[in-house]
Write a protein that holds these residues in place. Sequence first.
Motif, PDB file in Angstrom:
ATOM      1  N   PRO A   1       3.469   3.707  -5.642  1.00 47.92           N
ATOM      2  CA  PRO A   1       2.875   4.289  -6.850  1.00 47.92           C
ATOM      3  C   PRO A   1       2.484   3.241  -7.895  1.00 47.92           C
ATOM      4  CG  PRO A   1       4.876   5.464  -6.239  1.00 47.92           C
ATOM      5  CD  PRO A   1       4.781   4.269  -5.330  1.00 47.92           C
TER       6      PRO A   1
ATOM      7  N   ARG B   1       1.198   0.337  -7.291  1.00 48.95           N
ATOM      8  CA  ARG B   1      -0.105  -0.186  -6.866  1.00 48.95           C
ATOM      9  C   ARG B   1      -1.225   0.761  -7.306  1.00 48.95           C
ATOM     10  NH1 ARG B   1      -1.624  -3.828  -2.498  1.00 48.95           N
ATOM     11  NH2 ARG B   1      -3.778  -3.425  -1.924  1.00 48.95           N
ATOM     12  N   ASP B   2      -0.990   2.064  -7.125  1.00 50.35           N
ATOM     13  CA  ASP B   2      -1.981   3.057  -7.552  1.00 50.35           C
ATOM     14  C   ASP B   2      -2.178   3.022  -9.069  1.00 50.35           C
ATOM     15  OD1 ASP B   2      -2.248   3.839  -4.905  1.00 50.35           O
ATOM     16  OD2 ASP B   2      -0.863   5.521  -5.106  1.00 50.35           O
TER      17      ASP B   2
ATOM     18  N   ASP C   1     -12.760   8.272  -3.802  1.00 48.60           N
ATOM     19  CA  ASP C   1     -11.888   8.553  -4.945  1.00 48.60           C
ATOM     20  C   ASP C   1     -12.690   9.049  -6.142  1.00 48.60           C
ATOM     21  OD1 ASP C   1      -9.675   7.633  -3.513  1.00 48.60           O
ATOM     22  OD2 ASP C   1     -10.032   5.564  -4.151  1.00 48.60           O
TER      23      ASP C   1
ATOM     24  N   ARG D   1       0.850  -1.199   0.000  1.00 48.96           N
ATOM     25  CA  ARG D   1       0.000   0.000   0.000  1.00 48.96           C
ATOM     26  C   ARG D   1       0.885   1.248   0.000  1.00 48.96           C
ATOM     27  NH1 ARG D   1      -5.367  -0.931   0.801  1.00 48.96           N
ATOM     28  NH2 ARG D   1      -5.896  -2.955   1.690  1.00 48.96           N
TER      29      ARG D   1
ATOM     30  N   TRP E   1      -4.365   0.061 -10.002  1.00 45.17           N
ATOM     31  CA  TRP E   1      -5.784   0.341  -9.742  1.00 45.17           C
ATOM     32  C   TRP E   1      -6.353   1.314 -10.786  1.00 45.17           C
ATOM     33  CZ3 TRP E   1      -8.519  -3.040  -7.919  1.00 45.17           C
ATOM     34  CH2 TRP E   1      -8.215  -3.767  -6.768  1.00 45.17           C
ATOM     35  N   TRP E   2      -5.528   2.287 -11.201  1.00 46.65           N
ATOM     36  CA  TRP E   2      -5.967   3.235 -12.226  1.00 46.65           C
ATOM     37  C   TRP E   2      -6.286   2.483 -13.520  1.00 46.65           C
ATOM     38  CZ3 TRP E   2      -3.569   4.695 -16.869  1.00 46.65           C
ATOM     39  CH2 TRP E   2      -4.123   5.804 -17.504  1.00 46.65           C
TER      40      TRP E   2
END
Length: 168
Positions: free
Chosen positions: A26, A28-29, A100, A23, A32-33
């Motif tokens: 970047p 991981r983000d 989000d 977690r 998800w994006w």
Amino acid sequence: HWTVFLLVIGLYGLTYVVDLFPRGDPSRDLIWWFHISFGLLLFILVILRAGLRLTRGAPGLPSEMTPLERWMAKLTHLALYALLVAIPVLGILLTWYRGDALSFFELFTIPAPFSPDRTTAGFIKELHSLCANLILILAGLHAVAALWHHFIRRDDILKRMLPGALGS
């Protein structure tokens, strides 16, 4: 047909790839994006496909199919379409209830229309996951039925499902 299949498998796979990163990472983000953007693309394609199916009708089933087989085929397709709509809708709601914004490949962003709610987000996440698992099971049964038609019944159902075939 096959683009939707590949998107479903790819989106499912991304949920496992994301666990490779801690977690706050970047990467991981970014995963998800991609998951959210491709999920929205899936939703758009499913709506377009459903619209075509409603306006042009469904491909005809072989006349040698029994009434039970016809009923099961229609029920399976209806369930697949329902899940293909429900999963992205639940994903959208999950994103918003997490607080989000919803981004589609950074072409546009839709901010959350309501305040974050962890309890609701957790419930929606469970529904989203359940539906994702159900669609894999149903798609697997769909594939088994197509193979059964091809190898046992020796009809053209599987050939009609191949890329470039009529009705695909």
